[in-house]
Write a protein that holds these residues in place. Structure first.
Motif, mmCIF file in Angstrom:
data_model
loop_
_atom_site.group_PDB
_atom_site.id
_atom_site.type_symbol
_atom_site.label_atom_id
_atom_site.label_comp_id
_atom_site.label_asym_id
_atom_site.label_seq_id
_atom_site.Cartn_x
_atom_site.Cartn_y
_atom_site.Cartn_z
ATOM 1 N N GLU A 92 0.807 -1.217 0.000
ATOM 2 C CA GLU A 92 0.000 0.000 0.000
ATOM 3 C C GLU A 92 0.848 1.279 0.000
ATOM 4 N N SER A 93 1.901 1.332 0.802
ATOM 5 C CA SER A 93 2.704 2.565 0.877
ATOM 6 C C SER A 93 3.419 2.841 -0.449
ATOM 7 N N GLU A 96 0.821 4.039 -2.971
ATOM 8 C CA GLU A 96 0.426 5.425 -2.719
ATOM 9 C C GLU A 96 1.477 6.414 -3.210
ATOM 10 N N ARG A 97 2.734 6.111 -3.012
ATOM 11 C CA ARG A 97 3.813 7.006 -3.452
ATOM 12 C C ARG A 97 3.959 6.961 -4.957
#
Length: 191
Positions: A92-93, A96-97
């Motif tokens: 997820e991180s 997102e980036r």
């Protein structure tokens, strides 16, 4: 008879000297204003993001491409169109980036976003500096949607027209240059 010489008046300029003095005064004034502007303004405010020193940049530090796999584009007959190196956004991180703050990416590179399930997907370009082609791929590795030449920094959504499990971001113009289109297939592998 003697001729009397008249002494020039104190307040009257000498003939021929008035213009030279006036031009010199204007030139010195312009030079003074230019120097004042030069020394009183902050040069880093005039610099473009790519020339700004890293310690002054307000954005997070850009990161370098990490080759984590390879992706091949295949036409409907299964013939190779082209291949690229991919950086994989699996958690997820990282999803997102994405490619935010990345200032450049080589033509043969892309970011491959992997999701657990096939469903309608939507991406945006917030904090993304470079224009991209977004390629949405379903669970059968078929290209279902392509958004070409996306606008940097746009917060408008770019959505898949059909459910997608994967999304590939490449430099803008990639799909046109290589003739990649909806219905083509993807084959990929991670290292």
């Amino acid at each position: 008879m003697t001729k009397k010489h008249r002494a020039p008046a104190v307040n009257q300029p000498r003939p021929g000297k008035t213009r030279v003095n006036w031009y010199a005064a204007v030139a010195i004034g312009v030079l003074g204003v230019a120097l004042l502007i030069l020394f009183t303004t902050n040069p880093t405010k005039r610099m473009t993001p790519e020339k700004r020193p890293p310690e002054i940049s307000a954005a997070p530090t850009a990161y370098e491409f990490q080759k984590q796999g390879q992706l091949r584009f295949l036409n409907a007959a299964g013939a190779l169109i082209t291949a690229i190196d991919i950086e994989i956004a699996r958690d997820e991180s990282k999803r997102e980036r994405g490619l935010m703050y990345r200032e450049k990416m080589a033509e043969n590179q892309g970011m491959w976003f992997i999701f657990d399930a096939e469903e309608p997907r939507s991406f945006w370009m917030k904090n993304t500096i470079i224009s991209l082609d977004m390629i949405f791929v379903n669970g059968k590795n078929e290209i279902v949607t392509i958004h070409k030449y996306t606008n940097p920094y746009s917060e408008d959504p770019f959505s898949s027209t059909r459910p997608a499990q994967f999304v590939l971001e490449v430099n803008a113009g990639f799909a046109d240059k290589y003739g990649v289109s909806v219905g083509d297939r993807i084959a990929w592998s991670a290292f």
